[in-house]
Enzyme design. Structure first.
Site: not given
Ligand code: NAP
Length: 337
Positions: A163, A237, A333
């Site tokens: 990010r 996020s 972020e």
């Molecule tokens: P989640 O699936 O509940 O997982 C929680 C966190 O654990 C995530 O942020 C993810 O990191 C990490 N994670 C889960 N499984 C993983 C794997 N197999 N390998 C490596 N890291 C893992 O996450 P969530 O909050 O529902 O979000 C789902 C995805 O959408 C995530 O990738 C998140 O980054 C993305 N997202 C981004 C934003 C934004 O505003 N930038 C907002 C919402 C969601 P990572 O974040 O590195 O993937």
């Protein structure tokens, strides 16, 4: 070029907080950037605004805001395996995703439904479900705001990180991103690593994947987990996930045996910050109209009339509390302006 003075930004940030800008220039061409800067050279600061989906306006903005309104998406090159798509910075990110899916190109389907504009995507190297923009970005086109000079940044030049990019550091506020070119695959290979996606694929008993199906699945998961900014103000996020070394992670695990962590090959562990905030007791809490989303602790929300300052104060309270409880300093972020 349209120019507005003392202009409300309430409809230009997905937190829906009230803030006024001294001047807003609506940029439709590369030439507009330099022209606006020249016209308002007496203003002492500037800021580039895309979809306002990663920005918290803490105060009114005393300066010049460049609002990116540059549009256009086209395929510029193609070979047997790949196609190159050039997309202007003012396009909504989802328009680019839809375009690639309707052209049967793979690579950004996991980035479906990320709010914001294409111009903002390289700044924070947007990512979701194991895919990041850096995996497919070929180059970023930009204009130096002060000199009006055009520059093309290769993927390497962008210095992408988690990010993160050079545009958040030494080149912060120096360039206006006019567009990006992504290189996408004609061979359909999809990233299904994340548990939520695996679960959904099993539930639907999917036997054959497509870009459209992946995009639909990601969109459906996001709709159930993340609040729709048009209904409940938020900027996705608010904090980054926390990266710590493995020794510290093992120490934390003694006190918090259920702490989740994802290791990488450099001896670092990524801890979901949502888990830390939830464990510290903040999920669903609110202070006036500023709150922590009840379904996802990484997301701060505006229930109606919260000010930028109130949301910021809430975020600072969370930072201090998580630091006290876990010894981890959370990084935001969201861009605080
Ligand atoms: P989640 O699936 O509940 O997982 C929680 C966190 O654990 C995530 O942020 C993810 O990191 C990490 N994670 C889960 N499984 C993983 C794997 N197999 N390998 C490596 N890291 C893992 O996450 P969530 O909050 O529902 O979000 C789902 C995805 O959408 C995530 O990738 C998140 O980054 C993305 N997202 C981004 C934003 C934004 O505003 N930038 C907002 C919402 C969601 P990572 O974040 O590195 O993937």
């Amino acid at each position: 070029m349209r120019i507005e003075k003392n202009y409300s930004l309430k409809n230009y940030n997905t937190f829906n907080v009230e803030a006024r800008a001294e001047v807003v220039a609506f940029i439709e061409s590369v030439a507009d950037v330099f022209e606006a800067k020249k016209q308002f050279h007496n203003l002492n600061k500037h800021f580039v605004l895309g979809g306002g989906s990663n920005t918290l306006f803490k105060d009114n903005f005393e300066g010049l805001i460049f609002k990116n309104e540059m549009k256009g998406i086209k395929i510029t090159d193609s070979n047997q395996d790949y196609a190159w798509i050039e997309c202007s910075g003012g396009e909504e990110w989802q328009h680019l995703v839809d375009f690639t899916i309707s052209n049967n190109l793979a690579g950004i389907e996991n980035l479906s439904l990320i709010p914001g504009t294409v111009g903002a995507s390289p700044i924070q190297n947007i990512g979701a479900y194991g895919t990041e923009l850096k995996d497919c970005l070929d180059f970023t086109d930009a204009v130096d705001i002060t000199t009006g000079e055009y520059r093309r940044f290769s993927n390497k030049d962008c210095q992408f990180g988690y990010r993160d990019s050079v545009f958040k550091h030494e080149l912060k506020d120096k360039y206006f991103i006019t567009g990006v070119t992504v290189k996408l695959s004609k061979n359909k290979k999809y990233n299904t690593e994340y548990a939520d996606i695996k679960r959904k694929l099993q539930e639907l008993e999917v036997t054959e994947l497509s870009g459209k199906l992946m995009s639909d699945i990601v969109s459906e998961i996001r709709r159930t987990k993340f609040p729709d900014p048009s209904v409940l103000g938020n900027c996705g996020s608010f904090f980054k996930n926390s990266i710590i070394d493995v020794a510290f992670f093992n120490k934390l695990k003694l006190s918090f045996p259920d702490i989740p962590g994802y290791s990488d090959c450099d001896g670092l562990v990524k801890i979901p910050t949502g888990w830390l905030i939830e464990k510290a007791g903040w999920k669903g809490r609110r202070s006036g109209d500023a709150g922590v989303y009840e379904k996802h602790a990484l997301i701060l929300v505006n229930y109606g009339t919260a000010t930028g300052k109130e949301i910021y104060c809430l975020s600072e309270n969370i930072v201090h509390d998580v630091e006290d409880k876990f010894g981890i300093h959370l990084e935001k972020e969201a861009n605080i302006v």
